[in-house]
Enzyme design. Structure first.
Site, PDB file in Angstrom:
ATOM      1  N   HIS A 129       0.833  -1.209   0.000  1.00  0.00           N
ATOM      2  CA  HIS A 129       0.000   0.000   0.000  1.00  0.00           C
ATOM      3  C   HIS A 129       0.864   1.254   0.000  1.00  0.00           C
ATOM      4  O   HIS A 129       1.891   1.312   0.688  1.00  0.00           O
ATOM      5  CB  HIS A 129      -0.997   0.007   1.157  1.00  0.00           C
ATOM      6  N   ASP A 131      -0.566   4.253   0.677  1.00  0.00           N
ATOM      7  CA  ASP A 131      -1.109   5.236   1.620  1.00  0.00           C
ATOM      8  C   ASP A 131      -0.425   5.089   2.973  1.00  0.00           C
ATOM      9  O   ASP A 131       0.155   4.045   3.283  1.00  0.00           O
ATOM     10  CB  ASP A 131      -2.632   5.114   1.758  1.00  0.00           C
ATOM     11  N   ASP A 162       6.138   1.437   6.670  1.00  0.00           N
ATOM     12  CA  ASP A 162       4.735   1.026   6.510  1.00  0.00           C
ATOM     13  C   ASP A 162       4.034   1.932   5.514  1.00  0.00           C
ATOM     14  O   ASP A 162       3.469   2.923   5.879  1.00  0.00           O
ATOM     15  CB  ASP A 162       4.043   1.084   7.884  1.00  0.00           C
ATOM     16  N   GLU A 195      -5.209   1.028   2.523  1.00  0.00           N
ATOM     17  CA  GLU A 195      -4.977  -0.011   3.551  1.00  0.00           C
ATOM     18  C   GLU A 195      -5.145   0.562   4.946  1.00  0.00           C
ATOM     19  O   GLU A 195      -5.697  -0.080   5.832  1.00  0.00           O
ATOM     20  CB  GLU A 195      -3.562  -0.592   3.392  1.00  0.00           C
ATOM     21  N   HIS A 255     -23.341  23.469  33.612  1.00  0.00           N
ATOM     22  CA  HIS A 255     -22.468  24.073  34.625  1.00  0.00           C
ATOM     23  C   HIS A 255     -22.194  22.986  35.662  1.00  0.00           C
ATOM     24  O   HIS A 255     -23.115  22.429  36.252  1.00  0.00           O
ATOM     25  CB  HIS A 255     -23.205  25.262  35.254  1.00  0.00           C
ATOM     26  N   ARG A 370      -7.978  -6.884  18.600  1.00  0.00           N
ATOM     27  CA  ARG A 370      -7.191  -7.699  17.657  1.00  0.00           C
ATOM     28  C   ARG A 370      -7.626  -9.141  17.860  1.00  0.00           C
ATOM     29  O   ARG A 370      -7.724  -9.606  18.998  1.00  0.00           O
ATOM     30  CB  ARG A 370      -5.695  -7.565  17.935  1.00  0.00           C
ATOM     31  N   HIS A 469       2.994   4.002  12.545  1.00  0.00           N
ATOM     32  CA  HIS A 469       1.820   4.769  13.001  1.00  0.00           C
ATOM     33  C   HIS A 469       2.184   5.779  14.100  1.00  0.00           C
ATOM     34  O   HIS A 469       1.308   6.429  14.655  1.00  0.00           O
ATOM     35  CB  HIS A 469       0.689   3.846  13.533  1.00  0.00           C
TER      36      HIS A 469
HETATM   37 ZN   LIG Z   1       1.018  -1.324   6.349  1.00  0.00          ZN
END
Ligand SMILES: [Zn+2]
Length: 499
Positions: A129, A131, A162, A195, A255, A370, A469
């Site tokens: 990828h 991106d 990445d 991706e 408030h 995950r 990331h």
């Molecule tokens: Zn990747």
């Protein structure tokens, strides 16, 4: 190759096609083996020489690609996405592809390219990828995320590992194979631009282009190795479920002095709900979360335990004094064979400068899990949403929505593709790679397999310390060049073993 009585060691050392080994061992013995071995050694030298002569240009080209801010999540980068796709297409054509094209989707375009030398030869489809993740927080970068620099032998830029730096190794490997006239496979490229946002348009493209993408194996470099001294190959990636939760209390911000103590605070409620997702042993408490998990065998766990691991170095790299995780499992197990649940973001109320005494109307969180093989992303997403709705106390309302997900994927280590990858890594690194389970997710894997009917092999050359990331993402120059060296070996082994 599935008969498997040819020793793997033998195959990689001799670099020879399997059926020939069987014949030659019984018929002609050492003579022809030596011939094949020397043939391959010649190629290996030619490839190394070519890379050596062109290594600065290879790097300069990658730096050019890294300077394009191809952030798929940001609409402001839409034009950059197209610029980047065009640059990838051009790089494929320059490397020797017969054709390359930028194919529009309703989102960001897909780049397809191919070099077909002989339809009878096996075909390798390279997926990657172009991106990248957003670069924020910008202030934590030591140099501009899209102004790539080399420091201490590392390329610093968003996308360096990445995945631009990794898929570009395949473009350069193609150039090496074409330039030295030594292609033994047909090579196709599918380099997508979505991706990092869950590949929303790739599935449609794949099912509509099965013939174009027809191949014998899919090769992906978008994962990491344990280390340059301990090469490894990922044999699985985890799946992903991703939701966003919105908790609403009062119909407006209040408030906190006038209403505080009398009205539910959505941030407090959300924090309690999130805290309830793990028990004291850091097991996940969402009902049914572990139902479909297939426990790893003691053999598999023993094998994992043999992978080198320095806990002190691991902690030092992260700047933490202790690790955290599910009781009863090692770090490698927690990040490989066990499912996890993480908060990815949380916000609400006043977060600006100074103080504002507000009792907010809303609080939000982004939460992802995950998943490991046999868990289903769709099922887990439904369980996550149901859980948050079920535990909401009176006084607030919950809105939970699904973001992108993906199924987990495992690749068999007795496949020709895996064996070819292992042999290639051994050629380049001088060591048998360790098969490991990767912690990350590449959502498109299970779709590739079901739509195209072929296995995937992961040949990642990154390191866990590459800061994917995160600010200051990097890719070591030595990994970049070693990857380019390894890939042609893979094509050669794969062709030989496929005969
Ligand atoms: Zn990747």
């Amino acid at each position: 190759m599935s008969e498997g009585h040819i020793d793997h060691e033998q195959v990689s050392v001799i670099s020879c096609r399997v059926s020939s080994i069987r014949h030659l061992i019984t018929d002609n013995g050492q003579l022809e083996l030596a011939y094949f071995a020397s043939l391959n050694l010649n190629y290996m030298q030619a490839w190394k020489d070519y890379q050596e002569k062109n290594k600065q240009r290879f790097l300069d080209e990658l730096l050019g690609l890294l300077s394009i801010p191809s952030v798929s999540a940001r609409t402001e980068n839409k034009a950059d996405m197209l610029t980047c796709a065009e640059a990838v297409k051009e790089s494929l054509l320059k490397a020797g592809a017969d054709k390359a094209e930028v194919i529009p989707t309703v989102g960001h375009p897909i780049v397809y390219g191919e070099k077909i030398v002989d339809p009878k030869l096996p075909t390798v489809l390279v997926y990657g990828h172009y991106d990248v993740q957003p670069a924020d927080p910008l202030e934590l970068w030591h140099s501009g995320p899209f102004e790539p620099v080399i420091r201490d032998g590392k390329i610093y830029a968003r996308g360096s590992a990445d995945d631009k730096g990794q898929f570009y190794m395949h473009v350069k490997a193609l150039e090496i194979l074409v330039s030295t006239n030594s292609m033994t496979t047909n090579i196709k490229f599918c380099i997508e631009g979505e991706e990092e946002v869950g590949s929303p348009n790739l599935a449609k493209f794949v099912s509509a282009n099965k013939e174009k993408l027809r191949s014998d194996v899919i090769l992906i470099s978008d994962t990491a190795m344990l280390g340059m001294d301990t090469p490894s190959i990922d044999i699985g990636v985890r799946g992903l479920s991703y939701i966003e939760v919105e908790v609403t209390g009062a119909n407006r911000d209040l408030h906190s002095g006038v209403y505080g103590g009398a009205v539910a605070n959505p941030i407090t409620i959300l924090a309690q709900m999130i805290a309830s997702c793990h028990d004291a042993n850091n097991h996940i408490t969402i009902p049914g979360f572990y139902d479909d998990v297939v426990e790893s065998t003691p053999e598999e766990r023993n094998k994992m335990a043999q992978a080198p691991y320095d806990e002190d170095a691991y902690k030092k790299d992260l700047g933490v004094s202790a690790l955290w995780g599910e009781k009863g499992y090692s770090t490698h197990e927690r990040t490989g064979i066990r499912p996890t649940l993480e908060l990815n973001g949380i916000w609400g109320g006043y977060t600006g400068e100074g103080s504002k005494t507000v009792l907010p109307s809303k609080a939000f969180a982004k939460i992802s899990a995950r998943l490991v093989p046999n868990q289903s992303s769709t099922k887990i997403t439904a369980k996550l949403i149901a859980y948050f709705k079920s535990i909401a106390p009176a006084g607030v309302t919950i809105n939970a929505v699904e973001h992108h997900g993906g199924e987990p994927y495992m690749t068999p280590i007795d496949s020709i593709a895996y064996k070819a990858a292992a042999a290639a890594v051994k050629d380049a690194f001088g060591k048998e790679p360790i098969p490991v389970r990767g912690g990350g997710s590449i959502p498109i894997c299970s779709l590739f397999e079901s739509e195209l009917g072929v296995k995937i092999v992961f040949m990642g050359f990154g390191l866990d310390s590459d800061a994917l990331h995160s600010p200051n993402e990097k890719y070591d120059l030595v990994n970049f060049y070693k990857g380019i060296e390894t890939i042609p070996y893979f094509h050669r082994h794969f062709a030989e073993m496929s005969k």
